[in-house]
Motif scaffolding. Structure first.
Motif, mmCIF file in Angstrom:
data_model
loop_
_atom_site.group_PDB
_atom_site.id
_atom_site.type_symbol
_atom_site.label_atom_id
_atom_site.label_comp_id
_atom_site.label_asym_id
_atom_site.label_seq_id
_atom_site.Cartn_x
_atom_site.Cartn_y
_atom_site.Cartn_z
ATOM 1 N N UNK A 104 47.493 63.901 48.494
ATOM 2 C CA UNK A 104 47.333 62.727 49.340
ATOM 3 C C UNK A 104 47.997 61.513 48.713
ATOM 4 N N UNK A 105 48.649 60.734 49.541
ATOM 5 C CA UNK A 105 49.335 59.533 49.064
ATOM 6 C C UNK A 105 48.776 58.313 49.775
ATOM 7 N N UNK A 106 48.927 57.175 49.109
ATOM 8 C CA UNK A 106 48.451 55.918 49.688
ATOM 9 C C UNK A 106 49.667 55.046 49.986
ATOM 10 N N UNK A 107 49.816 54.679 51.236
ATOM 11 C CA UNK A 107 50.980 53.905 51.663
ATOM 12 C C UNK A 107 50.889 52.478 51.123
ATOM 13 N N UNK A 108 51.943 51.983 50.467
ATOM 14 C CA UNK A 108 51.891 50.615 49.905
ATOM 15 C C UNK A 108 51.746 49.546 50.974
ATOM 16 N N UNK A 109 52.055 49.877 52.221
ATOM 17 C CA UNK A 109 51.906 48.883 53.298
ATOM 18 C C UNK A 109 50.437 48.516 53.516
ATOM 19 N N UNK A 110 49.521 49.310 52.962
ATOM 20 C CA UNK A 110 48.096 48.956 53.082
ATOM 21 C C UNK A 110 47.786 47.664 52.331
ATOM 22 N N UNK A 111 48.617 47.326 51.347
ATOM 23 C CA UNK A 111 48.438 46.036 50.670
ATOM 24 C C UNK A 111 48.695 44.885 51.648
ATOM 25 N N UNK A 112 49.650 45.092 52.545
ATOM 26 C CA UNK A 112 49.925 44.077 53.573
ATOM 27 C C UNK A 112 48.748 43.990 54.542
ATOM 28 N N UNK A 113 48.143 45.123 54.829
ATOM 29 C CA UNK A 113 46.936 45.127 55.692
ATOM 30 C C UNK A 113 45.831 44.309 55.035
ATOM 31 N N UNK A 114 45.712 44.445 53.714
ATOM 32 C CA UNK A 114 44.668 43.702 53.001
ATOM 33 C C UNK A 114 44.941 42.205 53.047
ATOM 34 N N UNK A 115 46.215 41.816 52.879
ATOM 35 C CA UNK A 115 46.562 40.387 52.957
ATOM 36 C C UNK A 115 46.210 39.820 54.332
ATOM 37 N N UNK A 116 46.429 40.631 55.350
ATOM 38 C CA UNK A 116 46.133 40.184 56.717
ATOM 39 C C UNK A 116 44.616 40.099 56.941
ATOM 40 N N UNK A 117 43.895 41.105 56.476
ATOM 41 C CA UNK A 117 42.443 41.155 56.716
ATOM 42 C C UNK A 117 41.686 40.098 55.919
ATOM 43 N N UNK A 118 42.069 39.928 54.646
ATOM 44 C CA UNK A 118 41.290 39.052 53.759
ATOM 45 C C UNK A 118 41.786 37.606 53.771
ATOM 46 N N UNK A 119 43.105 37.423 53.935
ATOM 47 C CA UNK A 119 43.669 36.081 53.786
ATOM 48 C C UNK A 119 44.412 35.596 55.025
ATOM 49 N N UNK A 120 44.406 36.412 56.073
ATOM 50 C CA UNK A 120 45.090 36.058 57.322
ATOM 51 C C UNK A 120 46.568 35.734 57.081
ATOM 52 N N UNK A 144 41.669 49.639 46.237
ATOM 53 C CA UNK A 144 41.604 49.162 44.847
ATOM 54 C C UNK A 144 41.854 50.267 43.809
ATOM 55 N N UNK A 145 41.201 51.452 43.933
ATOM 56 C CA UNK A 145 41.431 52.470 42.882
ATOM 57 C C UNK A 145 42.838 53.068 42.912
ATOM 58 N N UNK A 146 43.581 52.837 43.992
ATOM 59 C CA UNK A 146 44.870 53.513 44.176
ATOM 60 C C UNK A 146 46.073 52.639 43.872
ATOM 61 N N UNK A 147 45.852 51.315 43.758
ATOM 62 C CA UNK A 147 46.965 50.394 43.526
ATOM 63 C C UNK A 147 46.825 49.711 42.171
ATOM 64 N N UNK A 148 47.950 49.573 41.476
ATOM 65 C CA UNK A 148 48.001 48.789 40.245
ATOM 66 C C UNK A 148 49.181 47.829 40.339
ATOM 67 N N UNK A 149 48.891 46.541 40.265
ATOM 68 C CA UNK A 149 49.972 45.549 40.249
ATOM 69 C C UNK A 149 50.576 45.516 38.852
ATOM 70 N N UNK A 172 43.021 38.801 45.140
ATOM 71 C CA UNK A 172 42.627 39.904 46.025
ATOM 72 C C UNK A 172 42.368 41.183 45.224
ATOM 73 N N UNK A 173 43.298 41.501 44.328
ATOM 74 C CA UNK A 173 43.174 42.751 43.584
ATOM 75 C C UNK A 173 42.145 42.660 42.462
ATOM 76 N N UNK A 174 41.629 41.469 42.205
ATOM 77 C CA UNK A 174 40.580 41.320 41.189
ATOM 78 C C UNK A 174 39.195 41.622 41.768
ATOM 79 N N UNK A 175 39.121 41.770 43.079
ATOM 80 C CA UNK A 175 37.830 42.082 43.695
ATOM 81 C C UNK A 175 37.393 43.513 43.320
ATOM 82 N N UNK A 176 36.102 43.764 43.419
ATOM 83 C CA UNK A 176 35.586 45.096 43.081
ATOM 84 C C UNK A 176 36.108 46.148 44.054
ATOM 85 N N UNK A 177 36.188 45.777 45.316
ATOM 86 C CA UNK A 177 36.736 46.681 46.338
ATOM 87 C C UNK A 177 37.660 45.885 47.247
ATOM 88 N N UNK A 178 38.647 46.587 47.796
ATOM 89 C CA UNK A 178 39.545 45.965 48.782
ATOM 90 C C UNK A 178 39.602 46.936 49.965
#
Length: 216
Positions: A179-195, A152-157, A130-136
């Motif tokens: 401005x801050x980016x909530x880490x729970x958005x990674x969970x949103x990405x898992x739900x949106x991209x991988x169900x 993608x620009x805001x998270x680093x695993x 997921x995080x290897x994609x150009x955009x998330x």
């Protein structure tokens, strides 16, 4: 008058205390401690307290901080013990010292996220893919409604460890007064991209400067 920085943890059930209630809790503890704290002046004086980056509800914090002012010379190690004694079990004062940097120096935060999974190694591969994609792109909820947001620009695993029924990851995310980016958005990405909707426990472990040094 001296500004000092109180470092504390907020874990367990206390992670569900809102920032407003945390402020009330700290104010009450400071009053009970009888430390020589400075009150704001004006019609309704109150104890001066400024928090660095308030935590989201449900997120634990291992090293949070707030600034207060003392009107008298005080042994700061002793002050930390006195204040800690007035706080509930899951909020603990770690130390108090004079700040070296302003809160505007905070640029990132580091998080530890535990994800429940029957196949943690497979989940680790999915996250990496997921995080290897150009955009998330996920939907970010704001006061003005929902909008698309690229995490993608805001998270680093930084790290991932698969264990029995659990995947633990370490994540660095943008976190600043701008401005801050909530880490729970990674969970949103898992739900949106991988169900996928794994149960997750999120802990903020560190506040970092733009050069990835610990905030002091």
């Amino acid at each position: 008058m001296k500004s000092v920085r109180v470092w504390f943890s907020k874990t367990g059930p206390a992670r569900y205390i809102s920032h407003l209630d945390l402020t009330r809790c700290m104010g009450r503890a400071l009053k009970l401690s009888r430390l020589p704290v400075w009150y704001t002046e004006g019609f309704n004086p109150h104890i001066y307290m400024t928090f660095a980056m308030p935590l989201s509800l449900g997120v634990s914090g291992l090293r949070e901080c707030m600034d207060i002012r003392l009107t008298e010379d005080t042994d700061l190690a002793q002050a930390a013990q006195i204040l800690d004694a007035q706080l509930p079990e899951d909020i603990s004062v770690l130390e108090i010292f004079e700040p070296e940097l302003g809160f505007d120096a905070v640029a990132y935060a580091e998080y530890e996220i535990s994800l429940d999974s029957e196949e943690p190694e497979a989940l680790a591969d999915i996250l990496e893919e997921l995080m290897a994609q150009d955009t998330v792109i996920v939907m970010k909820h704001g006061k003005k409604g929902d909008k698309e947001f690229d995490i993608k620009p805001h998270f680093t695993l930084l790290d991932k460890q698969a264990g029995h029924g659990l995947l633990k990851i370490k994540l660095r995310a943008s976190c600043s007064q701008a401005g801050s980016v909530n880490p729970s958005l990674l969970l949103e990405a898992l739900k949106s991209y991988k169900n996928l909707e794994p149960y997750a426990e999120i802990t903020r472990s560190r506040l970092l400067t733009k050069d990835f040094f610990d905030m002091k």
